[in-house]
Scaffold this motif. Structure first.
Motif, PDB file in Angstrom:
ATOM      1  N   TYR A  77     -14.516   3.430 -44.659  1.00 37.22           N
ATOM      2  CA  TYR A  77     -14.138   3.484 -46.064  1.00 37.22           C
ATOM      3  C   TYR A  77     -13.900   2.127 -46.698  1.00 37.22           C
ATOM      4  CZ  TYR A  77     -13.718   8.394 -44.907  1.00 37.22           C
ATOM      5  OH  TYR A  77     -13.978   9.661 -44.471  1.00 37.22           O
ATOM      6  N   SER A  78     -13.360   1.176 -45.957  1.00 34.47           N
ATOM      7  CA  SER A  78     -13.146  -0.150 -46.567  1.00 34.47           C
ATOM      8  C   SER A  78     -14.494  -0.817 -46.846  1.00 34.47           C
ATOM      9  CB  SER A  78     -12.245  -1.026 -45.708  1.00 34.47           C
ATOM     10  OG  SER A  78     -12.823  -1.257 -44.440  1.00 34.47           O
ATOM     11  N   GLU A  81     -15.914   0.944 -49.838  1.00 35.53           N
ATOM     12  CA  GLU A  81     -15.259   0.471 -51.061  1.00 35.53           C
ATOM     13  C   GLU A  81     -15.855  -0.856 -51.518  1.00 35.53           C
ATOM     14  OE1 GLU A  81     -10.983  -1.215 -52.749  1.00 35.53           O
ATOM     15  OE2 GLU A  81     -11.013  -0.196 -50.795  1.00 35.53           O
ATOM     16  N   ASP A  84     -19.330  -0.219 -52.796  1.00 39.57           N
ATOM     17  CA  ASP A  84     -19.271   0.511 -54.070  1.00 39.57           C
ATOM     18  C   ASP A  84     -18.847  -0.422 -55.208  1.00 39.57           C
ATOM     19  OD1 ASP A  84     -20.158   3.136 -53.545  1.00 39.57           O
ATOM     20  OD2 ASP A  84     -18.190   3.733 -52.773  1.00 39.57           O
ATOM     21  N   ARG A  85     -17.919  -1.323 -54.942  1.00 38.81           N
ATOM     22  CA  ARG A  85     -17.505  -2.289 -55.982  1.00 38.81           C
ATOM     23  C   ARG A  85     -18.664  -3.205 -56.359  1.00 38.81           C
ATOM     24  NH1 ARG A  85     -12.180  -2.156 -57.216  1.00 38.81           N
ATOM     25  NH2 ARG A  85     -10.745  -1.233 -55.673  1.00 38.81           N
ATOM     26  N   LEU A 109     -16.756   5.182 -56.204  1.00 38.26           N
ATOM     27  CA  LEU A 109     -15.679   4.247 -55.871  1.00 38.26           C
ATOM     28  C   LEU A 109     -14.328   4.964 -55.883  1.00 38.26           C
ATOM     29  CD1 LEU A 109     -14.486   1.487 -55.249  1.00 38.26           C
ATOM     30  CD2 LEU A 109     -14.667   0.943 -57.703  1.00 38.26           C
ATOM     31  N   VAL A 112     -13.932   7.037 -52.723  1.00 38.67           N
ATOM     32  CA  VAL A 112     -13.667   6.214 -51.539  1.00 38.67           C
ATOM     33  C   VAL A 112     -12.237   5.671 -51.571  1.00 38.67           C
ATOM     34  CG1 VAL A 112     -14.290   4.036 -50.412  1.00 38.67           C
ATOM     35  CG2 VAL A 112     -16.063   5.662 -51.033  1.00 38.67           C
ATOM     36  N   LEU A 113     -11.743   5.325 -52.743  1.00 41.60           N
ATOM     37  CA  LEU A 113     -10.357   4.880 -52.862  1.00 41.60           C
ATOM     38  C   LEU A 113      -9.407   6.005 -52.446  1.00 41.60           C
ATOM     39  CD1 LEU A 113     -10.603   2.952 -56.246  1.00 41.60           C
ATOM     40  CD2 LEU A 113     -10.118   1.933 -54.001  1.00 41.60           C
ATOM     41  N   GLN A 116      -9.069   6.560 -48.769  1.00 39.89           N
ATOM     42  CA  GLN A 116      -8.235   5.556 -48.098  1.00 39.89           C
ATOM     43  C   GLN A 116      -6.761   5.711 -48.441  1.00 39.89           C
ATOM     44  OE1 GLN A 116     -10.202   1.454 -47.873  1.00 39.89           O
ATOM     45  NE2 GLN A 116     -11.111   2.390 -49.700  1.00 39.89           N
TER      46      GLN A 116
END
Length: 162
Positions: A77-78, A81, A84-85, A109, A112-113, A116
């Motif tokens: 996920y990180s 992220e 995605d950013r 995004l 995914v945030l 997390q």
């Protein structure tokens, strides 16, 4: 090989050609096509390390988008992220903030945030996405309804955690 291509002055064209091919062949990751996207993923990761050399920004967005999806499906996920950013920033530049594909990246995004546990950030991103989606596509459009549902899910998760 990279050094030779760079010395010959053709790195930008080579990177662009590779991105073009990947954008055509590298599928959106799903469990059903796992063999295919896992085969393409290392190639996509390598070329994204040279993304500044790519002159085809729309095709680059496609590759970034799929890599982010792979990371999310793999539970990274990180990494998802971060990708995605990057994808969102590039889509805003290439397509504009109100383009439906840009709105999709905002949604990705936010999801995914949330995965997390970054609920406040996810809520804010979902609210921005919903507002833009309502403006661009209308209140009853399926993407607007999906965006509203995603915001409700993050709010429910926030309530359950408190």
């Amino acid at each position: 090989m990279r050094n030779w291509v760079q010395a010959q002055g053709g790195q930008s064209q080579q990177v662009t050609d590779i991105v073009r091919q990947l954008s055509k062949k590298f599928p959106w990751p799903k469990h059903e096509n796992r063999d295919m996207w896992t085969w393409y993923l290392p190639h996509a990761q390598a070329v994204l390390g040279l993304s500044d050399e790519c002159s085809e920004r729309k095709m680059l967005v496609s590759v970034q988008h799929n890599v982010a999806g792979c990371y999310a499906l793999l539970g990274k996920y990180s990494e998802a992220e971060e990708m995605d950013r990057q994808t969102l920033a590039l889509k805003e530049t290439v397509l504009g903030r109100e383009h439906p594909d840009t709105l999709g990246s905002m949604n990705n995004l936010a999801i995914v945030l949330e995965m997390q546990g970054k609920y406040s950030e996810a809520e804010e991103m979902h609210r921005q996405t919903l507002a833009l989606t309502e403006t661009v596509l209308g209140r009853e459009h399926p993407e607007t309804v999906r965006s509203r549902n995603n915001l409700a899910k993050v709010l429910r998760n926030m309530e359950m955690r408190s």
